[in-house]
Design an enzyme around this catalytic site. Sequence first.
Site, mmCIF file in Angstrom:
data_model
loop_
_atom_site.group_PDB
_atom_site.id
_atom_site.type_symbol
_atom_site.label_atom_id
_atom_site.label_comp_id
_atom_site.label_asym_id
_atom_site.label_seq_id
_atom_site.Cartn_x
_atom_site.Cartn_y
_atom_site.Cartn_z
ATOM 1 N N SER A 1 18.585 17.577 15.829
ATOM 2 C CA SER A 1 17.400 17.655 16.693
ATOM 3 C C SER A 1 16.884 16.355 17.269
ATOM 4 O O SER A 1 16.026 16.379 18.143
ATOM 5 C CB SER A 1 16.261 18.317 15.940
ATOM 6 O OG SER A 1 16.415 19.705 16.030
ATOM 7 N N SER B 1 15.662 20.215 18.579
ATOM 8 C CA SER B 1 14.305 20.662 18.718
ATOM 9 C C SER B 1 13.312 19.585 19.163
ATOM 10 O O SER B 1 12.205 19.931 19.569
ATOM 11 C CB SER B 1 13.819 21.257 17.386
ATOM 12 O OG SER B 1 13.795 20.259 16.389
ATOM 13 N N LYS C 1 6.483 13.656 17.333
ATOM 14 C CA LYS C 1 6.852 15.076 17.350
ATOM 15 C C LYS C 1 5.764 15.850 16.608
ATOM 16 O O LYS C 1 5.211 15.340 15.620
ATOM 17 C CB LYS C 1 8.208 15.245 16.662
ATOM 18 C CG LYS C 1 8.757 16.667 16.699
ATOM 19 C CD LYS C 1 10.167 16.720 16.124
ATOM 20 C CE LYS C 1 10.776 18.107 16.174
ATOM 21 N NZ LYS C 1 12.167 18.145 15.696
HETATM 22 N N1 GLN Z 1 19.688 23.355 16.304
HETATM 23 C C1 GLN Z 1 19.647 23.243 14.888
HETATM 24 C C2 GLN Z 1 18.832 24.370 14.293
HETATM 25 O O1 GLN Z 1 18.329 25.111 15.048
HETATM 26 C C3 GLN Z 1 19.102 21.894 14.474
HETATM 27 C C4 GLN Z 1 17.632 21.792 14.562
HETATM 28 C C5 GLN Z 1 17.089 20.537 13.958
HETATM 29 O O2 GLN Z 1 17.804 19.541 13.776
HETATM 30 N N2 GLN Z 1 15.831 20.583 13.611
HETATM 31 O O3 GLN Z 1 18.681 24.510 13.132
#
Ligand code: GLN
Length: 449
Positions: A148, A124, A49
Site C-alpha cells: 500500500s 491503499s 494517512k
Molecule cells: N492491496 C492489498 C490488500 O488489499 C494491500 C493493502 C495494504 O498494503 N494495506 O490487502
Amino acid sequence: MITLKEALSKTPQEISEIRDQIMATAKANDLNAYIGFETADDGIPILMKDNIQVKDWSVTSGSKILQGYIAPYNATVVEKMQEKGFVPFGRANMDEFAMGSTTESSYYGITKNPHDTSRVPGGSSGGSAAAVAAGLAIAALGSDTGGSVRQPAAYCGVVGFKPTYGRVSRYGLAAYASSLDQIGTITQTVEDAAILYDAIKGHDPKDSTSAEFEIEDIANNLDIDRTLTIAVIDNYISEADDDIQKAYAFAVEKLKEAGHTIIHKEMTNTKYDIATYYIVATAEAATNLARFDGIRYGRQAENVKNLQELYFKSRSEGFGEEVKRRILLGNFVLSSGYYDAYYLKAQKVRHLIQDEFNVIFDEADMILSPVAPSVAPKIGTSSDPLEMYKSDMYTIAINLAGLPALSLPIMKNDDGMPIGLQLIGKAFNDKVVFDAAASLERAVKYKSN
Ligand code: GLN
C-alpha cells in the site's frame, strides 16, 4: 513543490508560508487526496494517512464506522517526527481500513491519479501518493501491509519505502494485519525517503514487535557509488504488461552501466503468494476489526432494541463491502475445521516464501522487481475482487517475509503514466536498499513532468 531536503534549510517563517500555500492549493484541488486539513504547530508539514493517530484529530481509516472518532493519543511515529521538526498535516484518503489497491473503497470518495484523473492513484495509501505527486504535499506517511505504500507510489510516479518489519513502531496505526503492517514513507526523492525514515524509525517499547537494536541514520550516509549484486527473478517479469517489462529492461541496463552485477534467478513459490497473503491478512483483519462494535469507537447505530442489535446494526452500517468480505473470509479461515486446512497451512507456506528469499539473498544483495503488473488502471475497472487481489502479486511476498523494499519511478509509458520498480533488500538491511535506490534514481533520470 520543494523537497523535504530543501525544506530543512528554510526558516520557520518560510515554512509557515509554504504550509499555508499547500493548505490553500490542497483545498482548491479536486483529486480528493485529502479528507481533512488539520494542521499542527510550526514545523515542516508531513501529510498523514488517515489511519495514523494524531492526538485530538479525527481519524477514520477511510471508514464510516470511525466517523466522528477523535484520536486520544499520538502514534509513536508522530512523536518521533516532531522531535526532528516534522509535524503532522492533513489527513490523506485511503481504502477503507487499508484494504484495497485503488483507493476506491473509501467512505469519503474516490481519489484520482494526478497524471490522468480518469485513473486510480493506487492504494491503499492513494491519497498520500496522489498528493505528493500533485505537489499538494512535501512528503507523506502511509502504511504498507501488502504494497500500500509502494504500489500507489509507482502508479503516481513518486518514491515509496516500506521498512523492514519491526523497524518502525506500529503504535497508533490502526491495525489491519498486525504481522504484515508497517508504516512507510511517500516522497519526491530517495533522499527524502531516507530523511523521513530516519525520523520515524527506531525501537518503541509500546510495540512488542519493534526491533530492539538501533541502526545508523541513512540520509547522511548514503553510499550512492557502492556496487552491488542485484538479482533479477526471470519468472516474475514475464507476467507483467509489455510496458512494465520495457521499464524493467531499461532499469537493468542502467544498473549494469552503474557498475552493479546482475544475476538471474527463479522463484518457484511465488505462485502461492496471493493465496497465502489473503489467508493471513484476512484472518488477522477479522480479529483486529472485532473491536469495532459500535460501543468503544466511532459511530453507533441508532434505534436499536438490544445489545445484539446494536453490534449487528453498527457493524452492518459502518463497514463497507470490501471490509465485510474480508471479515467473512478471515473468520472462515479461522473457524474450527478450517483452521488447519487454511490458516495453519498458510503460516507454513509463509515460511517457505521467507526461505526462498533467503536463498536468493545468499548470493544477491538486492532483488529488482516490478511493483504492479500494469500502470494505474481506470477508475471503476477493478470491481472484481479476485482480479484486484491478483494485481498485488509483486508486493505482498515482501510483507510476508518482513523485508524492506523501495519503489521508485523509472519511466513513463506512451500514455504518460508512470512506471515504478522496487528494490527489495534483506531484513534489516534497509540502508543497502537506499544506496541501491539512490544509484538507480540517478541512473534513470526520471522526470516527474
Ligand atoms: N492491496 C492489498 C490488500 O488489499 C494491500 C493493502 C495494504 O498494503 N494495506 O490487502
